[in-house]
Scaffold this motif. Structure first.
Motif, PDB file in Angstrom:
ATOM      1  N   ILE A  45       3.430  25.127 -27.494  1.00 43.40           N
ATOM      2  CA  ILE A  45       2.153  24.840 -26.850  1.00 43.40           C
ATOM      3  C   ILE A  45       2.423  24.162 -25.509  1.00 43.40           C
ATOM      4  CG2 ILE A  45       1.005  24.502 -29.079  1.00 43.40           C
ATOM      5  CD1 ILE A  45       0.744  21.498 -28.251  1.00 43.40           C
ATOM      6  N   ALA A  46       1.475  24.268 -24.611  1.00 38.85           N
ATOM      7  CA  ALA A  46       1.549  23.619 -23.300  1.00 38.85           C
ATOM      8  C   ALA A  46       2.850  23.938 -22.568  1.00 38.85           C
ATOM      9  CB  ALA A  46       1.387  22.104 -23.455  1.00 38.85           C
ATOM     10  N   PHE A 201      -1.591  15.239 -22.073  1.00 39.55           N
ATOM     11  CA  PHE A 201      -2.340  15.239 -23.327  1.00 39.55           C
ATOM     12  C   PHE A 201      -3.335  14.083 -23.303  1.00 39.55           C
ATOM     13  CE2 PHE A 201       1.236  17.280 -26.138  1.00 39.55           C
ATOM     14  CZ  PHE A 201       1.285  18.369 -25.278  1.00 39.55           C
ATOM     15  N   ASP A 226      -3.810  19.577 -21.241  1.00 38.45           N
ATOM     16  CA  ASP A 226      -3.014  20.622 -21.874  1.00 38.45           C
ATOM     17  C   ASP A 226      -3.093  20.611 -23.399  1.00 38.45           C
ATOM     18  OD1 ASP A 226      -1.428  21.908 -19.544  1.00 38.45           O
ATOM     19  OD2 ASP A 226      -1.255  19.762 -19.176  1.00 38.45           O
ATOM     20  N   ALA A 227      -3.455  19.482 -23.991  1.00 35.75           N
ATOM     21  CA  ALA A 227      -3.641  19.392 -25.439  1.00 35.75           C
ATOM     22  C   ALA A 227      -4.423  18.119 -25.734  1.00 35.75           C
ATOM     23  CB  ALA A 227      -2.309  19.383 -26.188  1.00 35.75           C
ATOM     24  N   PRO A 276      -5.273  23.461 -27.201  1.00 38.64           N
ATOM     25  CA  PRO A 276      -4.464  23.115 -28.374  1.00 38.64           C
ATOM     26  C   PRO A 276      -4.831  21.737 -28.911  1.00 38.64           C
ATOM     27  CG  PRO A 276      -3.082  23.980 -26.612  1.00 38.64           C
ATOM     28  CD  PRO A 276      -4.435  23.753 -26.015  1.00 38.64           C
ATOM     29  N   ILE A 278      -3.872  18.555 -31.669  1.00 40.23           N
ATOM     30  CA  ILE A 278      -2.817  17.890 -32.430  1.00 40.23           C
ATOM     31  C   ILE A 278      -3.500  16.950 -33.410  1.00 40.23           C
ATOM     32  CG2 ILE A 278      -0.789  16.400 -32.319  1.00 40.23           C
ATOM     33  CD1 ILE A 278      -0.421  17.397 -29.408  1.00 40.23           C
ATOM     34  N   SER A 298      -2.408  22.816 -33.781  1.00 44.73           N
ATOM     35  CA  SER A 298      -1.151  23.474 -33.441  1.00 44.73           C
ATOM     36  C   SER A 298       0.052  22.614 -33.826  1.00 44.73           C
ATOM     37  CB  SER A 298      -1.098  23.764 -31.945  1.00 44.73           C
ATOM     38  OG  SER A 298      -2.079  24.710 -31.575  1.00 44.73           O
TER      39      SER A 298
END
Length: 340
Positions: A45-46, A201, A226-227, A276, A278, A298
């Motif tokens: 991811i990312a 993030f 990005d997440a 995404p 977490i 993810s």
């Protein structure tokens, strides 16, 4: 190792935690990796490749003292911090409480750390065999908290594989207002301007309302995050058995699990899979990690489960997760994300 765990659990929680960090730092330098190497567990991811989707949450190793040791336990990612621009002692002790009967923890640390310069220097020198995240925050008495985050992102981005903005701790007065509206958008714009190519993030609280969740999701997507890490400790209190259940601070561990699951589903809906996610909060088995992945995460992170599961926990979670993926015919983690 079982004898060591029993000894640590007999000590004051914060003292035991600090001793564990020192032991893990020494052990990590000596090697002896425990990570199961399973191609099916690799994910991406990312723009980052993770050997597996299991990460150590921020707050465990605040000053980046045992990075090699955490990776040796099997984590695919290690997130250190929260680091603030200036060192600060945090809140008065006692500030960490085990809830044995509930398999939970309450803390009110208040971003205690030795400052970004020292923490980032240790991170830069550490041996790493996985993805390293650095979690940054603002000093309690900062006149300009956005400036503190900008300083942290700028410094950490030169060393970390990703940088996390933590605006969700309940133990720094007024910090959580940065999750809202114009304040969040201003913060994300300022941080994005200095992060360079390093993924950014955002870590948010599980105590957000439906309206706030929708607003955070829009701000994160529009702001180029990005997440999104969902979430942090909660100030809410489900029914608890422990004698420490009335302590002020953020609750984590097994009692947080239902709320963390619900908020993950909320953010999956609010982001529409465009960002995404977490998952953190009550993840303590491979089955729970798998359930969060199927619900849209993810990656997953653990925190309080290390108190009760011990150093063998990461490898156990990964073995269990691999067996579940294989059972259901998933060739890789990414295929299972959102499958439920």
């Amino acid at each position: 190792m079982p004898d060591t765990m029993r000894l640590l659990r007999s000590l004051d929680p914060e003292r035991a935690h600090n001793i564990a960090i020192r032991l893990l730092s020494a052990w990590g330098a000596a090697g002896a990796p425990m990570r199961p190497r399973v191609p099916r567990l690799e994910t991406r991811i990312a723009g980052l490749t993770f050997a597996n989707p299991l990460g150590l949450a921020a707050g465990v190793d605040k000053d980046a003292r045992a990075i090699a040791g955490w990776f040796a336990l099997g984590f695919g990612a290690v997130e250190v911090g929260t680091l603030t621009p200036l060192p600060q002692p945090g809140n008065a002790r006692p500030r960490l409480f085990r809830l044995h009967e509930d398999a939970g923890v309450i803390n009110r640390f208040g971003f205690n750390n030795g400052g970004q310069a020292a923490g980032i220097a240790r991170a830069a020198a550490a041996k790493r065999v996985g993805v390293l995240g650095i979690n940054v925050g603002a000093n309690k008495d900062a006149a300009d908290r956005v400036a503190d985050y900008v300083a942290g992102v700028s410094a950490a981005a030169r060393v970390a594989d990703y940088v996390t903005i933590n605006v969700s701790s309940p133990n720094t007065p007024g910090l959580r207002v940065l999750q809202e509206g114009a304040a969040l958008r201003e913060l994300l714009a300022a941080a994005s301007a200095v992060k360079g190519a390093t993924p950014l993030f955002l870590k948010v609280a599980p105590d957000l309302s439906p309206t706030q969740i929708d607003d955070v999701a829009r701000a994160a997507i529009e702001g180029g995050v990005d997440a999104l890490i969902m979430g942090n400790t909660t100030v809410s209190r489900p029914a608890l058995k422990s004698r420490h259940k009335g302590e002020a601070g953020g609750l984590s561990g097994a009692p947080l699990r239902p709320l963390a699951r619900a908020r993950l589903a909320d953010f999956r809906r609010a982001t529409g899979g465009a960002l995404p996610l977490i998952a953190v909060g009550g993840v303590d088995t491979g089955a729970e990690a798998y359930a969060r992945i199927r619900a849209g995460a993810s990656l997953v992170q653990v925190y309080s489960a290390m108190v009760y599961g011990g150093p063998g926990l990461p490898a156990r979670i990964l073995r269990e997760l691999d067996a579940l993926l294989r059972r259901d015919g998933f060739a890789r983690v990414a295929d299972a994300v959102g499958a439920a």
